[in-house]
Write an enzyme that holds these catalytic residues in place. Structure first.
Site, PDB file in Angstrom:
ATOM      1  N   TRP A  28       7.118 -16.449 -10.940  1.00  0.00           N
ATOM      2  CA  TRP A  28       8.133 -15.567 -10.347  1.00  0.00           C
ATOM      3  C   TRP A  28       7.742 -14.099 -10.453  1.00  0.00           C
ATOM      4  CZ3 TRP A  28       8.975 -19.364 -13.941  1.00  0.00           C
ATOM      5  CH2 TRP A  28       9.003 -18.974 -15.277  1.00  0.00           C
ATOM      6  N   ARG A  29       6.594 -13.822 -11.101  1.00  0.00           N
ATOM      7  CA  ARG A  29       6.154 -12.429 -11.181  1.00  0.00           C
ATOM      8  C   ARG A  29       5.187 -12.074 -10.056  1.00  0.00           C
ATOM      9  NH1 ARG A  29       5.286 -11.442 -17.680  1.00  0.00           N
ATOM     10  NH2 ARG A  29       7.502 -11.364 -18.148  1.00  0.00           N
ATOM     11  N   GLU A  41      15.565 -16.394 -13.161  1.00  0.00           N
ATOM     12  CA  GLU A  41      16.465 -15.944 -14.229  1.00  0.00           C
ATOM     13  C   GLU A  41      17.529 -16.991 -14.536  1.00  0.00           C
ATOM     14  OE1 GLU A  41      16.218 -13.599 -16.332  1.00  0.00           O
ATOM     15  OE2 GLU A  41      14.455 -12.698 -15.423  1.00  0.00           O
ATOM     16  N   TYR A 124      23.484 -10.117 -18.333  1.00  0.00           N
ATOM     17  CA  TYR A 124      22.032 -10.141 -18.521  1.00  0.00           C
ATOM     18  C   TYR A 124      21.316 -10.375 -17.189  1.00  0.00           C
ATOM     19  CZ  TYR A 124      17.382 -11.631 -19.806  1.00  0.00           C
ATOM     20  OH  TYR A 124      16.018 -11.737 -19.877  1.00  0.00           O
ATOM     21  N   ASP A 142      19.295  -9.642 -24.001  1.00  0.00           N
ATOM     22  CA  ASP A 142      19.661 -10.959 -24.526  1.00  0.00           C
ATOM     23  C   ASP A 142      19.385 -10.968 -26.026  1.00  0.00           C
ATOM     24  OD1 ASP A 142      16.946 -11.004 -24.681  1.00  0.00           O
ATOM     25  OD2 ASP A 142      16.659 -12.844 -23.535  1.00  0.00           O
ATOM     26  N   CYS A 196       7.371 -10.658 -31.114  1.00  0.00           N
ATOM     27  CA  CYS A 196       8.445 -10.374 -32.071  1.00  0.00           C
ATOM     28  C   CYS A 196       9.358 -11.607 -32.154  1.00  0.00           C
ATOM     29  CB  CYS A 196       9.217  -9.120 -31.644  1.00  0.00           C
ATOM     30  SG  CYS A 196      10.251  -8.482 -32.977  1.00  0.00           S
ATOM     31  N   CYS A 203       3.366  -9.192 -36.080  1.00  0.00           N
ATOM     32  CA  CYS A 203       3.352  -7.715 -36.149  1.00  0.00           C
ATOM     33  C   CYS A 203       1.937  -7.156 -36.011  1.00  0.00           C
ATOM     34  CB  CYS A 203       3.977  -7.240 -37.456  1.00  0.00           C
ATOM     35  SG  CYS A 203       5.686  -7.777 -37.631  1.00  0.00           S
TER      36      CYS A 203
END
Ligand code: SF4
Length: 352
Positions: A28-29, A41, A124, A142, A196, A203
């Site tokens: 979808w990108r 989405e 959202y 979200d 994350c 990290c």
């Protein structure tokens, strides 16, 4: 927000430089077509990216444009959605496609307020479509995004708290880079989904470590605030697959509520069972001479409840008197939209 020690001003630049190098190649990108972005989405609500991709591709093959989807038959769409779960999404998708055709002349609205008026589009999703498809300067927040910003700013934000989500949105929008709101949103989504993470965030690979207050305080695990969970109620249910002359008895669930509009087998009502009586004994009394086969147990989790299921196939000689439902052959049974909780039983009885 405490940004006294670690300013977030350089966040967008670092994030976008990382995104330009590392962004996930997702179907979808590959275009800014609002229909594709909306479809993705909706499918991504409560569902992992890897599970969504084949459904997304199949949907687009079958209904390449929004106008094609608006004309689709309800059952066809429910069938195509089968296995993805949370079926109200499919019903809302179809209802929204039809509304866009009639109310917006077939053109997906670009403003959040209008998007929010469509079924299945909440805060959202409206913000994600507005930013990614139309370049509006907004941020879709979200639980992942709350987690990222709670850690960056070492703030006890709770992802389940709506007003705190809005605070996060204000912070995230204050840092929006000019001209790239869609990429900024998708970069934050990628960071939350791949680096994350809720547990053991990466990290060392994060482009924002220098800005991250929780990282510098060595308190990454403390954020975000943990919501209090209520135990999920458990419902014990017995699935009854009635088979007569190689036909299967099914009925359609009501148009509203859990698994609305999907097909199901019969249920053995608990009132049929006398105290301590086993279900197969009760079935033998209800259907004398029938061939009764145990189909096994299954546990199915919904967001707010759990079903613990046991299943029986009951092959009867005489057609039972039933007030509702229909008898279908194998092919029809295989083609009907069924909830994931029952598809295992369907597969078993198709082999009988
Ligand atoms: S440094 Fe660690 S905790 Fe902070 S944003 Fe990056 S991945 Fe998350």
């Amino acid at each position: 927000m405490n940004t006294n020690q670690f300013e977030l001003i350089g966040l967008a630049g670092r994030l976008l430089a990382w995104y330009d190098r590392e962004k996930r190649d997702l179907p979808w990108r590959r275009s800014k077509d609002p229909y594709r972005i909306w479809l993705a989405e909706i499918m991504l609500q409560q569902t992992q990216v890897s599970a969504v991709i084949p459904y997304f591709d199949r949907f687009l093959q079958t209904w390449p444009r929004l106008s094609d989807l608006a004309r689709a038959h309800d059952d066809q769409v429910m069938k195509a959605w089968e296995g993805l779960g949370y079926y109200s999404r499919a019903r809302n998708l179809l209802a929204a496609a039809r509304l866009i055709e009639t109310r917006f002349s077939g053109v997906m609205p670009s403003e959040e307020k209008e998007l929010l008026s469509l079924p299945g589009i909440g805060e959202y999703t409206a913000a994600a479509i507005a930013a990614i498809a139309f370049g509006r300067p907004v941020v879709a927040v979200d639980g992942n995004l709350v987690r990222v910003f709670a850690r960056l700013t070492a703030t006890d934000w709770d992802p389940s708290n709506l007003s705190q989500r809005r605070q996060v949105r204000r912070v995230a929008e204050s840092l929006l880079p000019p001209g790239r709101p869609g990429d900024y949103n998708e970069a934050l989504m990628d960071l939350g989904a791949t680096i994350c993470l809720p547990r053991r965030p990466g990290c060392s690979a994060c482009p924002l470590t220098e800005l991250c207050l929780a990282f510098h305080q060595d308190q990454v695990d403390r954020y975000p605030a943990k919501p209090r969970r209520r135990p999920r109620p458990v419902e014990n249910k017995i699935v009854l697959v009635l088979i007569w002359q190689k036909k299967f008895h099914v009925s359609r669930r009501p148009a509203q509520g859990l698994l609305a509009g999907l097909y199901q087998f019969d249920w053995l009502s608990p009132s049929v069972l006398r105290e301590g009586q086993a279900a197969d004994l009760a079935l033998a009394q209800m259907y004398p001479g029938a061939k009764i086969s145990w189909l096994g147990e299954k546990t199915h989790d919904f967001t707010h409840r759990q079903w613990q299921l046991g299943g029986y196939a009951v092959q009867v000689e005489a057609r039972p008197e039933l007030k509702t439902g229909i008898w279908v052959d194998r092919r029809t049974l295989a083609a009907l939209p069924f909830p994931a909780a029952l598809t295992g039983y369907r597969e078993r009885v198709l082999l009988l």
